[in-house]
Design a protein around this motif. Structure first.
Motif, PDB file in Angstrom:
ATOM      1  N   MET B   1      -7.718  12.607  10.019  1.00 50.65           N
ATOM      2  CA  MET B   1      -7.588  13.908   9.374  1.00 50.65           C
ATOM      3  C   MET B   1      -6.419  13.893   8.379  1.00 50.65           C
ATOM      4  N   LEU B   2      -6.553  14.632   7.315  1.00 52.08           N
ATOM      5  CA  LEU B   2      -5.473  14.722   6.338  1.00 52.08           C
ATOM      6  C   LEU B   2      -4.370  15.612   6.896  1.00 52.08           C
ATOM      7  N   THR B   3      -3.136  15.261   6.564  1.00 50.19           N
ATOM      8  CA  THR B   3      -2.029  16.064   7.067  1.00 50.19           C
ATOM      9  C   THR B   3      -0.981  16.268   5.987  1.00 50.19           C
ATOM     10  N   ARG B   4      -0.447  17.502   5.944  1.00 49.57           N
ATOM     11  CA  ARG B   4       0.536  17.828   4.913  1.00 49.57           C
ATOM     12  C   ARG B   4       1.911  17.269   5.227  1.00 49.57           C
ATOM     13  N   THR B   5       2.101  16.773   6.462  1.00 45.30           N
ATOM     14  CA  THR B   5       3.427  16.274   6.840  1.00 45.30           C
ATOM     15  C   THR B   5       3.559  14.779   6.584  1.00 45.30           C
ATOM     16  N   SER B   6       2.466  14.165   6.140  1.00 45.01           N
ATOM     17  CA  SER B   6       2.494  12.718   5.915  1.00 45.01           C
ATOM     18  C   SER B   6       3.401  12.384   4.742  1.00 45.01           C
ATOM     19  N   THR B   7       3.844  11.118   4.669  1.00 44.91           N
ATOM     20  CA  THR B   7       4.635  10.679   3.516  1.00 44.91           C
ATOM     21  C   THR B   7       3.740  10.513   2.300  1.00 44.91           C
ATOM     22  N   GLN B   8       2.419  10.407   2.526  1.00 41.03           N
ATOM     23  CA  GLN B   8       1.484  10.318   1.412  1.00 41.03           C
ATOM     24  C   GLN B   8       1.053  11.719   1.001  1.00 41.03           C
ATOM     25  N   SER B   9       0.782  11.894  -0.285  1.00 44.83           N
ATOM     26  CA  SER B   9       0.232  13.177  -0.734  1.00 44.83           C
ATOM     27  C   SER B   9      -1.192  13.310  -0.201  1.00 44.83           C
ATOM     28  N   LEU B  10      -1.722  14.548  -0.217  1.00 49.72           N
ATOM     29  CA  LEU B  10      -3.092  14.774   0.243  1.00 49.72           C
ATOM     30  C   LEU B  10      -4.080  13.959  -0.599  1.00 49.72           C
ATOM     31  N   THR B  11      -3.805  13.891  -1.898  1.00 49.57           N
ATOM     32  CA  THR B  11      -4.670  13.108  -2.791  1.00 49.57           C
ATOM     33  C   THR B  11      -4.719  11.648  -2.359  1.00 49.57           C
ATOM     34  N   GLU B  12      -3.524  11.094  -2.125  1.00 49.37           N
ATOM     35  CA  GLU B  12      -3.461   9.686  -1.718  1.00 49.37           C
ATOM     36  C   GLU B  12      -4.173   9.467  -0.396  1.00 49.37           C
ATOM     37  N   GLN B  13      -3.966  10.391   0.539  1.00 48.84           N
ATOM     38  CA  GLN B  13      -4.609  10.256   1.839  1.00 48.84           C
ATOM     39  C   GLN B  13      -6.123  10.283   1.707  1.00 48.84           C
ATOM     40  N   LEU B  14      -6.598  11.211   0.871  1.00 50.08           N
ATOM     41  CA  LEU B  14      -8.044  11.356   0.724  1.00 50.08           C
ATOM     42  C   LEU B  14      -8.634  10.123   0.039  1.00 50.08           C
ATOM     43  N   ALA B  15      -7.947   9.667  -1.013  1.00 46.94           N
ATOM     44  CA  ALA B  15      -8.424   8.472  -1.724  1.00 46.94           C
ATOM     45  C   ALA B  15      -8.424   7.269  -0.776  1.00 46.94           C
ATOM     46  N   ALA B  16      -7.366   7.144   0.019  1.00 45.59           N
ATOM     47  CA  ALA B  16      -7.268   6.003   0.941  1.00 45.59           C
ATOM     48  C   ALA B  16      -8.385   6.046   1.966  1.00 45.59           C
ATOM     49  N   ARG B  17      -8.712   7.265   2.397  1.00 44.63           N
ATOM     50  CA  ARG B  17      -9.753   7.413   3.404  1.00 44.63           C
ATOM     51  C   ARG B  17     -11.120   6.972   2.852  1.00 44.63           C
ATOM     52  N   PHE B  18     -11.407   7.393   1.631  1.00 41.37           N
ATOM     53  CA  PHE B  18     -12.674   6.966   1.021  1.00 41.37           C
ATOM     54  C   PHE B  18     -12.656   5.456   0.745  1.00 41.37           C
ATOM     55  N   ALA B  19     -11.509   4.987   0.255  1.00 39.07           N
ATOM     56  CA  ALA B  19     -11.419   3.559  -0.093  1.00 39.07           C
ATOM     57  C   ALA B  19     -11.685   2.706   1.140  1.00 39.07           C
ATOM     58  N   GLU B  20     -11.123   3.107   2.274  1.00 42.29           N
ATOM     59  CA  GLU B  20     -11.326   2.331   3.486  1.00 42.29           C
ATOM     60  C   GLU B  20     -12.803   2.335   3.870  1.00 42.29           C
ATOM     61  N   ARG B  21     -13.415   3.522   3.723  1.00 42.45           N
ATOM     62  CA  ARG B  21     -14.813   3.614   4.121  1.00 42.45           C
ATOM     63  C   ARG B  21     -15.706   2.794   3.187  1.00 42.45           C
ATOM     64  N   ILE B  22     -15.316   2.732   1.925  1.00 43.82           N
ATOM     65  CA  ILE B  22     -16.098   1.929   0.981  1.00 43.82           C
ATOM     66  C   ILE B  22     -15.919   0.451   1.289  1.00 43.82           C
ATOM     67  N   ARG B  23     -14.670   0.036   1.527  1.00 48.01           N
ATOM     68  CA  ARG B  23     -14.417  -1.378   1.817  1.00 48.01           C
ATOM     69  C   ARG B  23     -15.106  -1.800   3.106  1.00 48.01           C
ATOM     70  N   ASN B  24     -15.106  -0.906   4.094  1.00 45.67           N
ATOM     71  CA  ASN B  24     -15.795  -1.176   5.363  1.00 45.67           C
ATOM     72  C   ASN B  24     -17.304  -1.050   5.234  1.00 45.67           C
ATOM     73  N   ARG B  25     -17.741  -0.618   4.051  1.00 45.68           N
ATOM     74  CA  ARG B  25     -19.164  -0.391   3.768  1.00 45.68           C
ATOM     75  C   ARG B  25     -19.793   0.663   4.665  1.00 45.68           C
ATOM     76  N   LEU B  26     -18.958   1.536   5.221  1.00 52.86           N
ATOM     77  CA  LEU B  26     -19.542   2.707   5.861  1.00 52.86           C
ATOM     78  C   LEU B  26     -20.168   3.573   4.772  1.00 52.86           C
ATOM     79  N   LEU B  27     -19.619   3.474   3.575  1.00 47.54           N
ATOM     80  CA  LEU B  27     -20.256   4.057   2.390  1.00 47.54           C
ATOM     81  C   LEU B  27     -20.761   2.883   1.558  1.00 47.54           C
ATOM     82  N   PRO B  28     -22.025   2.521   1.712  1.00 45.00           N
ATOM     83  CA  PRO B  28     -22.525   1.337   1.009  1.00 45.00           C
ATOM     84  C   PRO B  28     -22.698   1.590  -0.491  1.00 45.00           C
ATOM     85  N   PRO B  29     -22.808   0.499  -1.281  1.00 47.77           N
ATOM     86  CA  PRO B  29     -22.996   0.636  -2.727  1.00 47.77           C
ATOM     87  C   PRO B  29     -24.161   1.567  -3.031  1.00 47.77           C
ATOM     88  N   GLY B  30     -23.983   2.405  -4.044  1.00 50.34           N
ATOM     89  CA  GLY B  30     -25.062   3.311  -4.432  1.00 50.34           C
ATOM     90  C   GLY B  30     -24.977   4.683  -3.777  1.00 50.34           C
TER      91      GLY B  30
END
Lengths: 466, 466
Positions: B1-30
């Motif tokens: 879950m995204l959190t406002r108390t993190s050292t990362q901004s919400l944008t960074e957290q959200l981008a990182a979350r998608f990036a991980e899912r893409i790299r793990n191919r939980l979100l496959p190409p296309g």
């Protein structure tokens, strides 16, 4: 050793001992058992006991008597056929170099209290420390233990350990972030994962020769075509590699840069540069097995450092310095292949035990492991000096400058036969044939400097070699 | 879950979350990313944050913008080619069903605190016990710990555990002595060892379908030809098996007799007898995966018991009852193949961690594990009743009689698409395609009775399915 206080008779003990060795194929089919008189002398029992033991082996179908010539280990194929007649199915396993893997099995599991010059690791008492138990006890509080036990854990391995390993790698100029690291069941498993991911059955793969027997055996069991590359003092033979590249287009090169097993050679920067040029030109990966990194000199040359982990994969482990049975190894890989390597880990073992990984991270972070390695290096230097002296005084010569954990020595006699005879005396050797892809017999053997500094061993060695 | 108390901004957290899912191919190409508005709603952030996060993904080359249509995950092949242009080598890994293995990765590593109906194990709190920490602490005294850590240990596995396992097997009429048992890194590793030993690349192998995704993926990664055998309520489809035997002469059949995954079916004695007849007639081995043995009714039918371990190999483990991360599994095999299976273990991982094995032996010997399993079975019965009620009331139907750990349910909609949408809500499902050799889309899914008894999950499920 046979003992009169056992619940088994001496005959039973002796028969069981031979039976185990035959089943483990330490005594392969066709081997002649020692003569009754010789065996009685070796074991300190009466000839009658030996005859009775051989009779038991005969009854078990493990040996056959050849008229006037003594007892021979039976062909295992015949034994399998017999099993089949009794209802068991035909074994369809891949052909492995069975004698090699039996010897290797012996190398990992001590069968005797004598120091074993063929072993691949330090004696347990060398690795004893106070910090190892501490590192684990910190994690056996109920909460930490359950957290580290009751879920599968991260597929890539414990995050704390991957952070520690990343720092360690960066300190030797291998630029690997935690997200490029996968923990494994020892370096063996890491090498297995790399082969299974980057190669398909039938693919050609270059491996240094002499080299580690398990690497040859594994690649062969996976159906790969092993292309042996002669290992020189400065690195692999580049002319041979270039020829292989032209003729076979191999996809992978397996290499030990630092304290190469069994020669102890270290790669030079010039050779490293040319190996990487060849890899770029012919588009193959390199897996660099840095198992002996803990013993390495500070400015050792590594392919992964020069290459910046672009087409190289780094492999190492902690069996040679901390705790062989914790079975912790790891690999660090370029992002382009990381995902597929992780998939292979999942398909083979899912995750790895996090408790040991977390404990190891603490040992690294606290500097305990570094200090421990410093102590072991000093102790090894002393042992090496003593072993070299003993080996030379018993007529052995060193093929390579003694360095690291292993010496690569020429005994002047066939070491396959010598190994068989030394086993009867309770000593395990590592014959040269083990380190050749085709198991070519040789007069060489590998000795462990830490376990071969024993005068009694060399006395027996001198007598048996004759 | 995204959190406002993190050292990362919400944008960074959200981008990182998608990036991980893409790299793990939980979100496959296309895959199309959710619309900005939809994503903002799901994550509870402003649309501006989502736009900024998508921009970061674009900059990282992980997604592409298609005019008027939104953001799509880029083809990973293109990403690899780009990597290649930058000096990395082409990935030559074997083609694995990447989406499957990414989902599987998710199944073992929780990404969220919500109960996950797609998980393959009990929630950690179900497995908590007082005896588990005790069993380990008994062995962390300095001497025991060093004895169990500083040597490689026995190649076949800890002798104490193999004795305990032998007794357990004999009690279910599988006649395996300790000398027929090999410990492994979970049941997964045991199945891997069996395939690698008995098959070569290209060999045909029969596997039940629906069946466990990792088994299909592993066999395919090893280059085997998977022959899917429909699994019925009483056992495998014998007509299909007979046809395969005539046409392909398969060497191995992989089967789950008791609480088959995902259906929960149990083999009947009559079916077991006919499977063994077929195996005798056509000379193939059977590996029986008894992973769910701890939940099994007392008189469950097992092929290994009927066959007396002649052409059958027994596999089980303790991830489903004691401690997934201890990674303890084992196999029991006929003497004719034992030696070669042990060789494969050595080539893949050398030995396995003895500390956990010894601790487990104590849990078994003291009867702790049996009592623990009794408690879990009772708790599971209650959870199953509640889950069945919830599933039925949300329009699902059960394909098979609910039993064991898993339910095999028909949702009425395509579960691949449903899984993708439920991931966005923080829930992991196990879609039917995962359990088919060719990943055929289906309206079925597997639910874990222990983790799907949560009304909130079913509410979201009902809304998302529509």
């Amino acid at each position: 050793m046979l003992t009169r206080t056992s619940t088994q008779s001496l005959t039973e003990q002796l028969a069981a001992r031979f039976a185990e060795r035959i089943r483990n194929r330490l005594l392969p089919p066709g081997t002649r058992l020692p003569s009754v008189r010789e065996c009685a002398r070796q074991q300190g029992v009466s000839p009658h006991t030996v005859v009775a033991a051989y009779d038991q082996l005969l009854a078990q179908g493990l040996v056959e008597a050849r008229r006037q010539r003594g007892f021979y280990v039976r062909d295992s194929a015949a034994a399998v056929q017999e099993g089949r007649a009794q209802g068991a199915v035909k074994s369809v396993a891949m052909p492995l170099p069975v004698d090699a893997s039996s010897l290797i099995r012996g190398m990992f599991h001590r069968q005797s209290d004598k120091p074993q010059p063929g072993m691949g690791v330090f004696p347990p008492d060398w690795m004893e420390s106070t910090f190892l138990p501490t590192s684990l006890r910190r994690l056996t509080g109920t909460r930490a233990l359950q957290e580290l036990s009751l879920q599968y854990g991260e597929p890539a391995g414990d995050a704390a350990l991957r952070r520690s390993l990343s720092q360690k790698l960066v300190s030797i100029n291998v630029p690997a972030g935690p997200e490029q690291i996968i923990t494994t069941i020892g370096a063996t498993h890491a090498l297995d994962i790399v082969s299974r991911t980057l190669l398909r059955a039938g693919d050609p793969v270059m491996v240094e020769e002499p080299g580690w027997a398990i690497e040859f055996a594994r690649l062969e069991s996976l159906g790969m075509r092993v292309l042996p590359v002669p290992r020189r003092a400065d690195g692999p033979d580049l002319d041979v590699m270039a020829q292989y590249c032209e003729a076979h287009a191999p996809k992978l090169f397996v290499s030990v840069s630092v304290f190469h097993n069994p020669t102890g050679y270290c790669l030079t920067p010039g050779s490293a540069h040319r190996v990487l040029q060849l890899a770029n030109q012919h588009d193959f990966h390199i897996v660099e097995d840095d198992t002996y990194s803990h013993l390495a000199p500070e400015h050792a040359t590594r392919l992964c450092a020069l290459d910046g982990l672009q087409r190289t994969i780094y492999v190492s482990g902690f069996a040679k310095i901390l705790a062989p049975n914790w079975r912790i190894g790891f690999l660090a890989a370029p992002p382009a292949v990381f995902g597929r390597l992780l998939e292979t880990k999942l398909l083979a073992t899912l995750t790895t035990p996090a408790l040991f990984e977390r404990a190891l991270a603490w040992c690294i972070d606290q500097g305990q492991l570094r200090r421990h390695a410093d102590r072991i290096r000093i102790r090894l230097d002393g042992a090496r000096a003593r072993t070299v002296k003993l080996a030379l005084s018993h007529g052995c010569t060193f093929v390579s400058e003694p360095a690291g954990l292993f010496g690569w020595v020429d005994t002047g006699v066939d070491t396959d036969a010598l190994t068989q005879r030394m086993l009867d005396e309770g000593y395990l050797l590592a014959p040269g044939s083990l380190f050749h892809a085709r198991r070519r017999p040789s007069t060489l053997m590998r000795i462990n400097f830490a376990t071969a500094q024993d005068a009694e061993f060399w006395k027996v060695f001198g007598r048996v070699r004759g």
